[in-house]
Design a protein around this motif. Structure first.
Motif, mmCIF file in Angstrom:
data_model
loop_
_atom_site.group_PDB
_atom_site.id
_atom_site.type_symbol
_atom_site.label_atom_id
_atom_site.label_comp_id
_atom_site.label_asym_id
_atom_site.label_seq_id
_atom_site.Cartn_x
_atom_site.Cartn_y
_atom_site.Cartn_z
ATOM 1 N N ASN A 39 49.347 36.950 49.546
ATOM 2 C CA ASN A 39 48.451 38.105 49.614
ATOM 3 C C ASN A 39 47.133 37.696 50.280
ATOM 4 O OD1 ASN A 39 47.035 40.453 49.277
ATOM 5 N ND2 ASN A 39 47.032 40.412 47.049
ATOM 6 N N PRO A 40 47.062 37.746 51.619
ATOM 7 C CA PRO A 40 45.834 37.328 52.311
ATOM 8 C C PRO A 40 44.773 38.423 52.383
ATOM 9 C CG PRO A 40 47.494 37.888 53.933
ATOM 10 C CD PRO A 40 48.148 38.088 52.576
ATOM 11 N N SER A 41 44.879 39.415 51.523
ATOM 12 C CA SER A 41 43.916 40.518 51.559
ATOM 13 C C SER A 41 42.617 40.124 50.864
ATOM 14 C CB SER A 41 44.506 41.765 50.900
ATOM 15 O OG SER A 41 44.844 41.508 49.557
ATOM 16 N N VAL A 42 41.551 40.901 51.134
ATOM 17 C CA VAL A 42 40.226 40.647 50.572
ATOM 18 C C VAL A 42 39.701 41.951 49.974
ATOM 19 C CG1 VAL A 42 37.854 39.911 51.053
ATOM 20 C CG2 VAL A 42 39.766 38.820 52.255
ATOM 21 N N ILE A 43 39.189 41.861 48.747
ATOM 22 C CA ILE A 43 38.647 43.026 48.044
ATOM 23 C C ILE A 43 37.173 42.784 47.752
ATOM 24 C CG2 ILE A 43 38.775 44.448 45.949
ATOM 25 C CD1 ILE A 43 41.717 43.627 45.704
ATOM 26 N N LEU A 44 36.353 43.755 48.078
ATOM 27 C CA LEU A 44 34.935 43.730 47.728
ATOM 28 C C LEU A 44 34.675 44.826 46.701
ATOM 29 C CD1 LEU A 44 31.954 42.874 48.089
ATOM 30 C CD2 LEU A 44 31.813 44.518 49.979
ATOM 31 N N THR A 45 34.192 44.443 45.534
ATOM 32 C CA THR A 45 33.843 45.406 44.488
ATOM 33 C C THR A 45 32.345 45.649 44.520
ATOM 34 O OG1 THR A 45 35.670 44.698 43.074
ATOM 35 C CG2 THR A 45 33.847 45.827 41.997
ATOM 36 N N ILE A 46 31.954 46.914 44.448
ATOM 37 C CA ILE A 46 30.543 47.296 44.365
ATOM 38 C C ILE A 46 30.267 47.721 42.923
ATOM 39 C CG2 ILE A 46 28.722 48.797 45.264
ATOM 40 C CD1 ILE A 46 29.861 47.139 47.466
ATOM 41 N N ALA A 47 29.280 47.085 42.284
ATOM 42 C CA ALA A 47 28.917 47.409 40.897
ATOM 43 C C ALA A 47 27.423 47.705 40.842
ATOM 44 C CB ALA A 47 29.273 46.264 39.958
ATOM 45 N N VAL A 48 27.034 48.614 39.948
ATOM 46 C CA VAL A 48 25.624 49.023 39.918
ATOM 47 C C VAL A 48 24.717 47.916 39.407
ATOM 48 C CG1 VAL A 48 26.081 51.497 39.756
ATOM 49 C CG2 VAL A 48 25.914 50.150 37.664
ATOM 50 N N CYS A 49 25.221 47.043 38.513
ATOM 51 C CA CYS A 49 24.383 45.972 37.963
ATOM 52 C C CYS A 49 25.286 44.906 37.349
ATOM 53 C CB CYS A 49 23.418 46.521 36.908
ATOM 54 S SG CYS A 49 24.229 47.217 35.450
ATOM 55 N N PRO A 50 24.776 43.700 37.164
ATOM 56 C CA PRO A 50 25.580 42.660 36.499
ATOM 57 C C PRO A 50 26.059 43.120 35.129
ATOM 58 C CG PRO A 50 23.656 41.666 37.529
ATOM 59 C CD PRO A 50 23.483 43.160 37.646
ATOM 60 N N GLY A 51 27.319 42.826 34.826
ATOM 61 C CA GLY A 51 27.921 43.229 33.561
ATOM 62 C C GLY A 51 28.665 44.537 33.636
ATOM 63 N N SER A 52 28.422 45.323 34.697
ATOM 64 C CA SER A 52 29.088 46.630 34.816
ATOM 65 C C SER A 52 30.399 46.548 35.580
ATOM 66 C CB SER A 52 28.156 47.628 35.506
ATOM 67 O OG SER A 52 27.966 47.301 36.877
ATOM 68 N N GLU A 53 30.683 45.399 36.201
ATOM 69 C CA GLU A 53 31.908 45.265 36.986
ATOM 70 C C GLU A 53 33.135 45.243 36.070
ATOM 71 O OE1 GLU A 53 30.494 40.955 36.351
ATOM 72 O OE2 GLU A 53 29.677 42.980 36.429
ATOM 73 N N ASP A 54 34.253 45.724 36.571
ATOM 74 C CA ASP A 54 35.503 45.763 35.807
ATOM 75 C C ASP A 54 36.187 44.406 35.937
ATOM 76 O OD1 ASP A 54 37.929 46.240 34.639
ATOM 77 O OD2 ASP A 54 38.389 48.049 35.773
ATOM 78 N N LEU A 55 35.845 43.480 35.052
ATOM 79 C CA LEU A 55 36.343 42.113 35.165
ATOM 80 C C LEU A 55 37.845 42.014 34.934
ATOM 81 C CD1 LEU A 55 33.479 40.066 33.464
ATOM 82 C CD2 LEU A 55 34.116 40.055 35.872
ATOM 83 N N VAL A 100 39.540 46.162 51.463
ATOM 84 C CA VAL A 100 39.341 47.242 50.501
ATOM 85 C C VAL A 100 37.966 47.090 49.861
ATOM 86 C CG1 VAL A 100 40.196 48.324 48.372
ATOM 87 C CG2 VAL A 100 41.817 47.332 50.006
ATOM 88 N N ILE A 101 37.258 48.219 49.732
ATOM 89 C CA ILE A 101 36.034 48.253 48.930
ATOM 90 C C ILE A 101 36.319 49.096 47.697
ATOM 91 C CG2 ILE A 101 33.634 49.038 48.805
ATOM 92 C CD1 ILE A 101 33.307 48.387 51.725
ATOM 93 N N VAL A 102 36.017 48.535 46.534
ATOM 94 C CA VAL A 102 36.224 49.220 45.260
ATOM 95 C C VAL A 102 34.855 49.479 44.640
ATOM 96 C CG1 VAL A 102 37.224 49.062 42.951
ATOM 97 C CG2 VAL A 102 38.448 48.096 44.914
ATOM 98 N N ILE A 103 34.568 50.723 44.302
ATOM 99 C CA ILE A 103 33.284 51.078 43.689
ATOM 100 C C ILE A 103 33.522 51.321 42.208
ATOM 101 C CG2 ILE A 103 31.317 52.659 43.744
ATOM 102 C CD1 ILE A 103 32.211 53.379 46.632
ATOM 103 N N ASP A 104 32.939 50.452 41.377
ATOM 104 C CA ASP A 104 33.118 50.576 39.935
ATOM 105 C C ASP A 104 32.192 51.647 39.367
ATOM 106 O OD1 ASP A 104 35.159 48.817 39.676
ATOM 107 O OD2 ASP A 104 33.977 47.149 38.910
ATOM 108 N N ARG A 105 32.562 52.159 38.210
ATOM 109 C CA ARG A 105 31.802 53.225 37.568
ATOM 110 C C ARG A 105 30.458 52.716 37.061
ATOM 111 N NH1 ARG A 105 34.207 53.910 31.390
ATOM 112 N NH2 ARG A 105 33.358 51.947 30.655
ATOM 113 N N ASP A 106 29.583 53.648 36.757
ATOM 114 C CA ASP A 106 28.305 53.343 36.123
ATOM 115 C C ASP A 106 28.537 53.359 34.615
ATOM 116 O OD1 ASP A 106 25.743 53.264 35.097
ATOM 117 O OD2 ASP A 106 24.910 54.584 36.638
ATOM 118 N N PRO A 107 28.439 52.230 33.927
ATOM 119 C CA PRO A 107 28.786 52.193 32.504
ATOM 120 C C PRO A 107 27.874 53.052 31.642
ATOM 121 C CG PRO A 107 27.679 50.168 33.131
ATOM 122 C CD PRO A 107 27.947 50.917 34.400
ATOM 123 N N LEU A 108 26.698 53.388 32.143
ATOM 124 C CA LEU A 108 25.777 54.206 31.358
ATOM 125 C C LEU A 108 26.125 55.690 31.422
ATOM 126 C CD1 LEU A 108 22.409 52.424 32.134
ATOM 127 C CD2 LEU A 108 23.933 52.114 30.194
#
Length: 763
Positions: free
Chosen positions: A42-58, A156-164
């Motif tokens: 799987n030579p693909s690359v994913i970039l996740t966008i998160a609003v702040c540290p700790g909010s990313e979907d680990l 792929v760019i993945v935009i994670d939700r705002d946990p607040l």
């Protein structure tokens, strides 16, 4: 191995996730082989966008990075300093520095790169004023996003939700999604730019969403992806109470928003990267490697790898001069992965160490090698330093392409004016990454070509200023605060001496001698403030000086017009070190009794006007059974108990008559109207508080609400009727339940927050 393929692999190496610090990516052994096969597949690359540290979907990140082998990176829009610390009372820029470091460690444990856009919170605050759609604001976001996308080169760019906001729409995420899609569309129209194939947005689920199973057990590591995430989450100590709340109802569900909203769910990287005809033919020679675990003899496995690497080298050579970015990235990734797999099969393990992990912009350090273990015959080795070719480093006072290598060699390496990434300096916050990597490649030609190898290693460094002075209390309450706290740091081997002082029309601090005693020396010191002008109003920036009036830092002196009632002594129960609540009570002139240690509760309760339970600290108090009985009697006899936000999951009935619960979310934003009775005594004595004053400034007014069953009165409520400050009469005393987000406002010396605290004490 021709030089052209090697250099191409090196210069595109930034797309490969940094897995060297992760236990899930060992360099030798059967698990190492299996994990590397996943990456080759799987030579693909994913970039996740998160609003702040700790909010990313680990959990989702662990599944795609470890379970599927996709290279991964996370870009954080803000540093998250508007979310109060669960650990201590650090002020905002220090908290931002801590959050960056925590994010780096959390993601490194999963083999994932961390990037930081560092958008200021006053422009992108949680629950507050969002980005205005202006050219200046949009350009700031787009320029920083562009730089990261160009470095990561994601499919792929993945935009994670705002946990607040939970599953509700978030203005911050909506803005980010709009800007990301607009940037991707612009890239599509430019043939010389990297093209992103797909953009996904975390959603609340539904038939058009793709859901990630975080409860699945990874067959290689025998643990679930949710457990991997939980282990990584431990790095977020300053969010140790918030992160579990953020993840409690996470669905790990994603919808495609680019190239178009699809009516059928699609896995993140299905069909990506799109391989052209030439790459497809090359992949046919790489695919047999995927079954290498089933090949019994080492020589047969090495034959398999030799053929695959040869075909990749030939494909790289045939692409020379072309501008197919996808082909370049995929071929360089295969080249790197296959060479790493061959090193694993040969058991290549170099012993090496460095003399420093923190460097200044121009500093000498030593790279020392020990014994090189491995299954190869000849000992004809060279070492290549990519950073030397890029003129970022000098090795042994030269800038060669290759250096001869022997076991037990020591190399003298000098950094060449590298950008600072240490947050000891304000310049460090503009760095996209928390570490700068120094890379080396051991390059070996063997008489048996199957035992040729190219071993890559990347050493992370912090690039820091020679010396730094950090103002630990940059927000000072004029007249009330008498000490200014500073941290002095030396990253130089040389000793330095001097004086520091304050000389201002408002305040003086007499000269104080300091001595920085060499490398890694850290000292916390204070300046005693002597206030002169008591007629001040508002705020003033005051410079800290050294030597002959040389500015070395500054702080804000903020005047507070806060009157106090008769209360003189209060107790506090807090699990937060140097809590903002404790600081606030001290600024109001209170004698503070620590209810967690020292005298018995019987002795501690004598002469106390009120007891404060700090945020997230009630659980510890409830475990002290004998103390709760004394507290019950004390409240019923006329005591005042003030409970800050707890956000427990169920009702609490700790004191006779007490029946309450805190709910986390929804956020009450900065501009959200609140409901209160302006004629109530709380808003009139001893300080007058008006409706607009209750605004949260640049911080959310509240992260949740409180509900009290019984003889209670809601003093401040959100527009939809949720309790933000509730008073309950219990016997002759009373209990105040506060879900207002006051701690960051205390640190910011917000006058209204202090007036409200003084008025609660005065009731």
């Amino acid at each position: 191995m021709p030089l052209r393929p090697l250099f191409l692999s090196l210069f595109l190496l930034a797309t490969v996730s940094f897995a060297q610090e992760s236990a899930y990516f060992p360099r030798i052994g059967s698990r190492s082989v299996a994990e590397q096969v996943r990456e080759i597949k799987n030579p693909s690359v994913i970039l996740t966008i998160a609003v702040c540290p700790g909010s990313e979907d680990l959990a989702t990140i662990a599944q795609s990075r470890i379970g599927e082998g996709a290279s991964s990176a996370v870009a954080f829009i803000t540093n998250g300093e508007d979310i109060p610390s669960d650990l201590n009372g650090e002020t905002f820029y220090l908290l931002a520095a801590r959050r960056r470091e925590e994010a780096y460690k959390a993601l490194a444990s999963l083999g994932v790169d961390a990037y930081f856009m560092s958008i200021p919170i006053d422009r992108f605050s949680a629950g507050g004023k969002q980005f205005r759609s202006s050219h200046m604001e949009d350009s700031l976001f787009t320029s920083r996003l562009d730089s990261i996308v160009d470095r990561v080169m994601p499919d792929v760019i993945v935009i994670d939700r705002d946990p607040l906001y939970g599953t509700a729409p978030s203005p911050r995420v909506e803005y980010a999604a709009k800007m990301v899609v607009a940037d991707v569309v612009r890239r599509d129209a430019a043939p010389d730019r990297w093209h992103v194939a797909r953009v996904l947005l975390e959603s609340g689920g539904g038939k058009f969403s793709s859901e990630v199973r975080d409860d699945l057990v990874d067959p290689l590591w025998s643990e679930t992806y949710s457990h991997m995430a939980l282990t990584a989450d431990r790095a977020y100590q300053s969010l140790r109470f918030h992160v579990p709340l953020w993840n409690a109802n996470r669905r790990h569900s994603y919808s495609t928003i680019f190239p178009a909203l699809r009516k059928a769910p699609i896995p993140f990287t299905m069909g990506l990267p799109a391989l052209g005809e030439n790459l497809e033919s090359s992949s046919s020679f790489v695919k047999p490697v995927l079954a290498i675990g089933k090949v019994g003899k080492l020589d047969d496995r090495l034959d398999l790898l030799l053929r695959a690497i040869g075909w990749v080298d030939a494909s790289i050579a045939s692409h020379a001069g072309e501008t197919d970015m996808v082909a370049d990235r995929v071929l360089s990734t295969w080249k790197s992965d296959l060479e790493r797999l061959r090193c694993t099969e040969l058991g290549i393990v170099p012993n090496y160490s460095v003399s420093d992990t923190v460097l200044t912009q121009m500093q000498l350090f030593y790279l020392r090698f020990g014994k090189l273990r491995g299954n190869f015959k000849d000992r004809s080795l060279q070492v290549l330093f990519p950073g030397v070719i890029q003129k970022n480093w000098i090795v042994n006072e030269r800038q060669n392409q290759f250096y001869p290598f022997q076991e037990n060699d020591t190399f003298r390496v000098v950094s060449m004016r590298l950008p600072i990434n240490s947050t000891e300096s304000p310049a460090g916050f503009s760095a996209f990454q928390a570490r700068t990597r120094f890379s080396f490649i051991l390059f070996h030609h063997d008489s048996d070509p199957r035992r040729n190898f190219m071993y890559e290693a990347h050493i992370p460094f912090t690039i820091a200023p020679i010396r730094a002075i950090q103002v630990l209390t940059p927000q000072i309450a004029a007249i009330r605060d008498t000490l200014l706290f500073l941290r002095l740091v030396s990253n130089s081997r040389d000793t330095a001496q001097g004086i520091m002082y304050v000389q201002d029309p408002l305040v003086n601090a007499y000269p104080k001698g300091v001595e920085l005693r060499g490398k890694n020396y850290v000292e916390t010191d204070t300046l005693h403030l002597d206030w002169k002008d008591t007629s001040m109003t508002g705020a003033r920036v005051v410079q800290i000086l050294a030597g002959r009036n040389e500015p070395i830092g500054d702080f804000y002196a903020r005047y507070m017009n806060v009157r106090m009632g008769s209360a003189k002594s209060v107790g506090i129960y807090s699990e937060i070190e140097d809590s903002p609540l404790r600081i606030a009570l001290g600024r109001l002139g209170m004698k503070i009794v620590d209810m967690r240690k020292g005298e018995s509760w019987t002795d501690s309760l004598k002469g106390i006007s009120a007891i404060f339970v700090d945020q997230f600290s009630l659980a510890g108090l409830l475990k002290e059974g004998g103390a709760m009985k004394l507290l019950d009697s004390w409240v019923n006899s006329g005591g005042k108990l003030v409970i800050f936000p707890q956000y427990n999951k169920g009702p609490v009935k700790a004191i006779d008559g007490m029946d309450f619960s805190y709910s986390y979310l929804p956020v009450t934003g900065i501009k959200t109207p609140v409901v209160f009775d302006s004629t109530a005594a709380l808003f009139r004595t001893p300080n007058e508080i008006k409706g607009p004053d209750l605004s949260g400034g640049q911080f959310p007014l509240a992260f949740g609400s409180v509900k009290v069953n019984g003889n209670a009165m809601t003093v401040i409520a959100s527009g939809d009727g949720r309790g933000l400050l509730v008073e309950e009469k219990v016997g002759k005393g009373d209990i105040w339940y506060c879900s207002l987000n006051l701690n960051p406002r205390f640190l910011a010396v917000d006058e209204t927050a202090y007036r409200l605290l003084a008025n609660i004490l005065g009731q």
